[in-house]
Scaffold this motif. Structure first.
Motif, mmCIF file in Angstrom:
data_model
loop_
_atom_site.group_PDB
_atom_site.id
_atom_site.type_symbol
_atom_site.label_atom_id
_atom_site.label_comp_id
_atom_site.label_asym_id
_atom_site.label_seq_id
_atom_site.Cartn_x
_atom_site.Cartn_y
_atom_site.Cartn_z
ATOM 1 N N THR A 186 0.825 -1.202 0.000
ATOM 2 C CA THR A 186 0.000 0.000 0.000
ATOM 3 C C THR A 186 0.862 1.256 0.000
ATOM 4 N N ALA A 187 1.963 1.236 0.742
ATOM 5 C CA ALA A 187 2.874 2.396 0.774
ATOM 6 C C ALA A 187 3.489 2.639 -0.609
ATOM 7 N N ASN A 188 3.871 1.561 -1.291
ATOM 8 C CA ASN A 188 4.434 1.705 -2.638
ATOM 9 C C ASN A 188 3.396 2.238 -3.622
ATOM 10 N N PHE A 189 2.162 1.785 -3.458
ATOM 11 C CA PHE A 189 1.074 2.276 -4.304
ATOM 12 C C PHE A 189 0.853 3.769 -4.057
ATOM 13 N N ALA A 190 0.835 4.182 -2.805
ATOM 14 C CA ALA A 190 0.640 5.600 -2.475
ATOM 15 C C ALA A 190 1.787 6.452 -3.034
ATOM 16 N N ARG A 191 3.002 5.912 -2.945
ATOM 17 C CA ARG A 191 4.172 6.652 -3.471
ATOM 18 C C ARG A 191 4.058 6.801 -4.994
ATOM 19 N N ALA A 192 3.675 5.732 -5.672
ATOM 20 C CA ALA A 192 3.518 5.796 -7.126
ATOM 21 C C ALA A 192 2.408 6.761 -7.523
ATOM 22 N N ALA A 193 1.331 6.804 -6.714
ATOM 23 C CA ALA A 193 0.233 7.729 -6.984
ATOM 24 C C ALA A 193 0.690 9.178 -6.849
ATOM 25 N N ARG A 194 1.495 9.486 -5.820
ATOM 26 C CA ARG A 194 2.007 10.852 -5.642
ATOM 27 C C ARG A 194 2.915 11.238 -6.800
ATOM 28 N N GLN A 195 3.775 10.319 -7.205
ATOM 29 C CA GLN A 195 4.699 10.625 -8.301
ATOM 30 C C GLN A 195 3.957 10.886 -9.596
ATOM 31 N N PHE A 196 2.899 10.100 -9.848
ATOM 32 C CA PHE A 196 2.134 10.334 -11.070
ATOM 33 C C PHE A 196 1.413 11.677 -11.005
ATOM 34 N N SER A 197 0.826 12.007 -9.854
ATOM 35 C CA SER A 197 0.109 13.271 -9.709
ATOM 36 C C SER A 197 1.038 14.464 -9.896
ATOM 37 N N GLU A 198 2.273 14.349 -9.434
ATOM 38 C CA GLU A 198 3.242 15.441 -9.603
ATOM 39 C C GLU A 198 3.541 15.695 -11.074
ATOM 40 N N ILE A 199 3.469 14.648 -11.882
ATOM 41 C CA ILE A 199 3.759 14.780 -13.309
ATOM 42 C C ILE A 199 2.518 15.157 -14.098
ATOM 43 N N ALA A 200 1.413 14.449 -13.857
ATOM 44 C CA ALA A 200 0.206 14.616 -14.683
ATOM 45 C C ALA A 200 -0.821 15.553 -14.066
ATOM 46 N N GLY A 201 -0.724 15.848 -12.773
ATOM 47 C CA GLY A 201 -1.684 16.727 -12.122
ATOM 48 C C GLY A 201 -2.728 15.957 -11.336
ATOM 49 N N ASP A 202 -3.264 16.607 -10.318
ATOM 50 C CA ASP A 202 -4.250 15.963 -9.446
ATOM 51 C C ASP A 202 -5.570 15.685 -10.150
ATOM 52 N N SER A 203 -5.869 16.417 -11.231
ATOM 53 C CA SER A 203 -7.147 16.247 -11.914
ATOM 54 C C SER A 203 -7.130 15.176 -12.990
ATOM 55 N N HIS A 204 -5.975 14.608 -13.229
ATOM 56 C CA HIS A 204 -5.895 13.523 -14.213
ATOM 57 C C HIS A 204 -6.739 12.349 -13.722
ATOM 58 N N SER A 205 -7.389 11.643 -14.644
ATOM 59 C CA SER A 205 -8.287 10.558 -14.250
ATOM 60 C C SER A 205 -7.564 9.478 -13.448
ATOM 61 N N LEU A 206 -6.308 9.184 -13.801
ATOM 62 C CA LEU A 206 -5.560 8.173 -13.045
ATOM 63 C C LEU A 206 -5.242 8.662 -11.635
ATOM 64 N N SER A 207 -4.968 9.962 -11.497
ATOM 65 C CA SER A 207 -4.708 10.522 -10.168
ATOM 66 C C SER A 207 -5.945 10.409 -9.291
ATOM 67 N N LEU A 208 -7.104 10.756 -9.860
ATOM 68 C CA LEU A 208 -8.353 10.668 -9.098
ATOM 69 C C LEU A 208 -8.695 9.216 -8.758
ATOM 70 N N ASN A 209 -8.496 8.322 -9.719
ATOM 71 C CA ASN A 209 -8.772 6.903 -9.455
ATOM 72 C C ASN A 209 -7.888 6.365 -8.340
ATOM 73 N N ALA A 210 -6.604 6.752 -8.372
ATOM 74 C CA ALA A 210 -5.676 6.273 -7.351
ATOM 75 C C ALA A 210 -6.037 6.831 -5.981
ATOM 76 N N ALA A 211 -6.389 8.121 -5.919
ATOM 77 C CA ALA A 211 -6.773 8.719 -4.643
ATOM 78 C C ALA A 211 -8.028 8.051 -4.087
ATOM 79 N N PHE A 212 -8.979 7.772 -4.966
ATOM 80 C CA PHE A 212 -10.209 7.093 -4.560
ATOM 81 C C PHE A 212 -9.893 5.694 -4.019
#
Length: 544
Positions: A186-212
Motif C-alpha cells: 500500500t505504501a508503494n502504491f501511495a508513493r507511485a500515486a504521488r509521483q504520477f500526480s506530480e507529473i500529470a496533475g491531481d485532476s488527471h483521471s488516473l490521479s483521481l482513481n488512485a486517490a479514490f
C-alpha cells in the motif's frame, strides 16, 4: 427532453453501427473502429460501444492473416476498451497478441501491455498470475532506463502511469478478503500515486482513481483492524475526492456517481446504532444516490446495479423505496450446462446462511448418483448452512400427463393412473430415491435441511442463495421427462438487487406455506391419490 435527445443519438449510432457490421470493411479499419468505440463509451452508449469494439477485434484478427497486420498499439487499445466492458477473456487474448508484436519493435509499449495483463488477470480473480505479470512489467520498464528514456514529459507520464498500475495490482493482490492491507504494498502504491500526480496533475483521471482507491483501502483496512478513527479519516478523504471528481467531470458522470455511492455505503456501514438505530439517515442517502444513478445511467447500467446490490447486501431486511430492475446477469443455453453447473456450485460454496430450492424432483442436489450438487450440499451442511427444499407431490395435477411425452401410445385412465406413476422411472428412481436420501440427511444433520412437497405444479427449478438466484423453466409437462435429462430450455442467473430475486423469494414463500412435510404427505397420501383419480375422471367426462 434531454433523455429524448439522448435516445435519438443512441438510435442514430445504432443504425450507423449496423451498417458497419454489414459492410465489407478493410482490415485496416480496426484503428478507426477502436477510436469510435472509445468515443461511444465516453458518451455512455455502452452497448453500441461494445459492438464496435468487437467489430474492431474481428478486423484485427482478419488483418493478421493478410500482408498488413495491425500494429501492437491498436491491439493494446482494443484490449483496453474490451476490458472497460468487462470482456476480460477477449481483452487478455488481444493483449497477448499485442505483446508478441512488441518483440518486433513496439518500443515503450511493452511495459504498458504487461501491466495491463496484470490488471486484467487481477480483475479476473487470478491474483497469482497478476503478480507475475506485474513483475514482468516492472522488469521491462527498468530495462528501458538510461539517458535516452524517459526523454520528454509524455514519456515521463507514461512511465509513471505504468508504475502506478503495477503498484495498484500488487496492493490489490496482497489485500485480504476482510480488507486488511499489506502495508509495504500500500505504501508503494501511495508513493507511485504521488509521483504520477506530480507529473500529470491531481485532476488527471488516473490521479483521481488512485486517490479514490487509496481512501477506500484505508477505510477497509481500518474496519478490518477495528481502527475507527482511521476509517473516519478515510471517509472524509473519500468525500473530498467525490467533490473533486464531481467538479472535474460533472455530478452525473459515472465516476462521480460511483464515488458518491461508495461513500454512502461506507457511511451506512459505519452508522452508530446509538445515534441512528435504524440507519435511516445513511440509508436515505444511499437510496438517493441509487435513485439518481438509475435515473441518469438507467437501471441496467453496471453502476446502478452495483449500487442497488450494495444496498441489498448491507440492510437486506429493511424495506426499500427503490424500483428494482428485471436484470439478468447471465443466460445459459443447453450447450452451456457445464458452465451453469459450475456457477451454481460456486454460489453454493459462497453461501453461509440459507439456501432455498424449488425443483420437480431434486435429484441433482440430493442423489449421489446424479454427480451434480450433492457433494457441495454436504459441504454446506457441514458449515451449518440451512436448506429449504420444495419438490413435487407425485399425486398432484401434473400426474395426468404421465407418459405423454415418452410413451404417447399408452392409455392412462382414472383406474390405472396411480399404478402408472408408481411404475414410472420418475417415481422409482427420482421421487422415492430423493425422499430416502432426504431422510438420511435429516437423520445426520437434523433441522438444517427440510423438505416439503407441494400439491401445485412446479414450472421451473429455482435456486436462491443470499447473493442471487438461478431459474430454469421446464418445457414439458410429463413428469417422466422432467428428471435426468439435463437442461432442455435455458437458465438465467440474477443477483439479489433485482425484481427477479424479490419475486422469486415471494413465490418460494407462497409455495412453502402450501407445501407439506414428508410425514404429512405419507399420512394423507391416499387422499392425494383420490384427488388425482377424481381429476382424471372429470377430464374423461369432459372429453365425451
Amino acid at each position: 427532453m434531454a433523455r429524448a435527445a439522448e435516445d435519438s443519438d443512441r438510435s442514430t449510432f445504432e443504425d450507423y453501427v449496423a451498417v458497419l457490421e454489414s459492410a465489407d470493411l478493410a482490415p485496416q479499419s480496426a484503428e478507426g473502429l477502436v477510436h469510435l468505440a472509445k468515443v461511444l463509451l465516453a458518451l455512455r452508449f455502452e452497448a453500441v460501444s461494445l459492438r464496435v469494439a468487437r467489430l474492431a477485434l474481428r478486423q484485427l484478427e482478419i488483418a493478421e492473416a493478410g500482408p498488413s497486420p495491425c500494429r501492437a498499439e491498436v491491439w493494446s487499445d482494443t484490449a483496453a476498451v474490451l476490458a472497460e466492458h468487462e470482456q476480460l477473456d477477449q481483452a487478455r487474448s488481444a493483449l497477448v497478441t499485442g505483446l508478441g508484436k512488441t518483440r518486433r519493435g513496439a518500443g515503450s509499449l511493452r511495459p504498458r501491455i504487461l501491466a495491463n495483463l496484470a490488471a486484467v488477470n487481477l480483475r479476473s480473480g487470478n491474483t497469482q498470475d497478476a503478480g507475475r505479470w506485474a513483475g514482468s512489467a516492472e522488469e521491462a520498464l527498468d530495462a528501458m532506463g538510461g539517458d535516452s528514456w524517459p526523454a520528454d514529459q509524455g514519456e515521463k507520464e507514461e512511465e509513471a502511469a505504468v508504475r502506478l498500475m503495477i503498484n495498484w495490482v500488487r496492493a490489490a493482490a496482497t489485500a485480504t478478503p476482510a480488507g486488511a492491507q499489506d502495508e509495504a504494498a500500500t505504501a508503494n502504491f501511495a508513493r507511485a500515486a504521488r509521483q504520477f500526480s506530480e507529473i500529470a496533475g491531481d485532476s488527471h483521471s488516473l490521479s483521481l482513481n488512485a486517490a479514490f482507491d487509496l481512501a477506500l483501502r484505508a477505510i477497509k483496512n481500518a474496519d478490518a483492524t477495528a481502527r475507527h478513527e482511521q476509517a473516519a479519516r478515510g471517509r472524509e478523504a473519500l468525500e473530498i475526492i467525490g467533490l473533486h471528481v464531481s467538479a472535474t467531470y460533472g455530478t452525473e458522470d459515472p465516476r462521480a456517481l460511483a464515488v458518491r455511492a461508495v461513500l454512502a455505503n461506507a457511511e451506512l456501514e459505519a452508522t452508530d446504532a446509538g445515534s441512528d438505530p435504524s440507519g435511516s439517515s445513511a440509508l436515505a442517502a444511499l437510496e438517493h444516490i441509487a435513485g439518481t444513478t438509475s435515473a441518469v445511467l438507467g437501471v441496467d447500467h453496471p453502476q446502478s446495479l452495483a449500487t442497488l446490490d450494495s444496498r441489498a447486501r448491507i440492510l437486506p431486511d429493511l424495506p426499500s423505496s427503490l424500483e428494482l430492475p428485471y436484470h439478468i446477469d447471465h443466460l445459459y443455453l443447453p450447450q452451456d450446462g457445464d458452465d451453469r453447473n459450475e456457477a451454481k456450485k460456486d454460489a453454493l460454496r459462497k453461501e453461509g446462511s440459507l439456501v432455498r430450492l424449488i425443483a420437480h424432483g431434486g435429484a441433482s442436489y440430493l442423489l449421489e448418483g446424479a454427480n451434480r450438487f450433492r457433494p457441495i450440499l454436504l459441504e454446506a451442511l457441514a458449515r451449518h448452512v440451512h436448506f429449504e427444499i420444495i419438490i413435487s407431490n407425485p399425486w398432484n395435477s401434473l400426474g395426468v400427463f404421465i407418459n405423454k411425452d415418452l410413451h404417447p401410445d399408452v392409455e392412462v385412465t382414472a383406474d390405472n393412473i396411480i399404478e402408472h406413476i408408481k411404475n414410472s422411472a420418475y417415481y422409482r428412481e427420482t421421487f422415492v430415491a430423493v425422499t430416502e436420501a432426504y431422510e438420511e440427511l435429516r437423520e445426520s444433520h437434523g433441522e438444517a435441511i427440510e423438505l416439503r412437497l407441494t400439491p401445485m405444479d412446479i414450472p421451473a427449478t429455482t435456486l436462491l442463495t443470499s447473493e442471487g438466484g438461478f431459474y430454469e423453466p421446464y418445457v414439458t409437462t410429463d413428469p417422466e421427462y422432467r428428471t435426468s435429462h439435463g437442461m432442455k430450455t435455458f437458465e438465467v442467473r440474477f443477483n439479489r438487487a433485482t425484481r427477479l430475486y424479490e419475486d422469486s423469494l415471494a413465490g418460494f414463500a407462497t409455495q412453502w406455506e402450501l407445501a407439506s412435510s414428508l410425514d404429512h404427505f405419507r399420512e394423507f397420501e391416499e387422499q392425494y391419490q383420490s384427488r388425482l383419480r377424481l381429476l382424471m375422471t372429470t377430464l374423461a367426462n369432459d372429453n365425451k
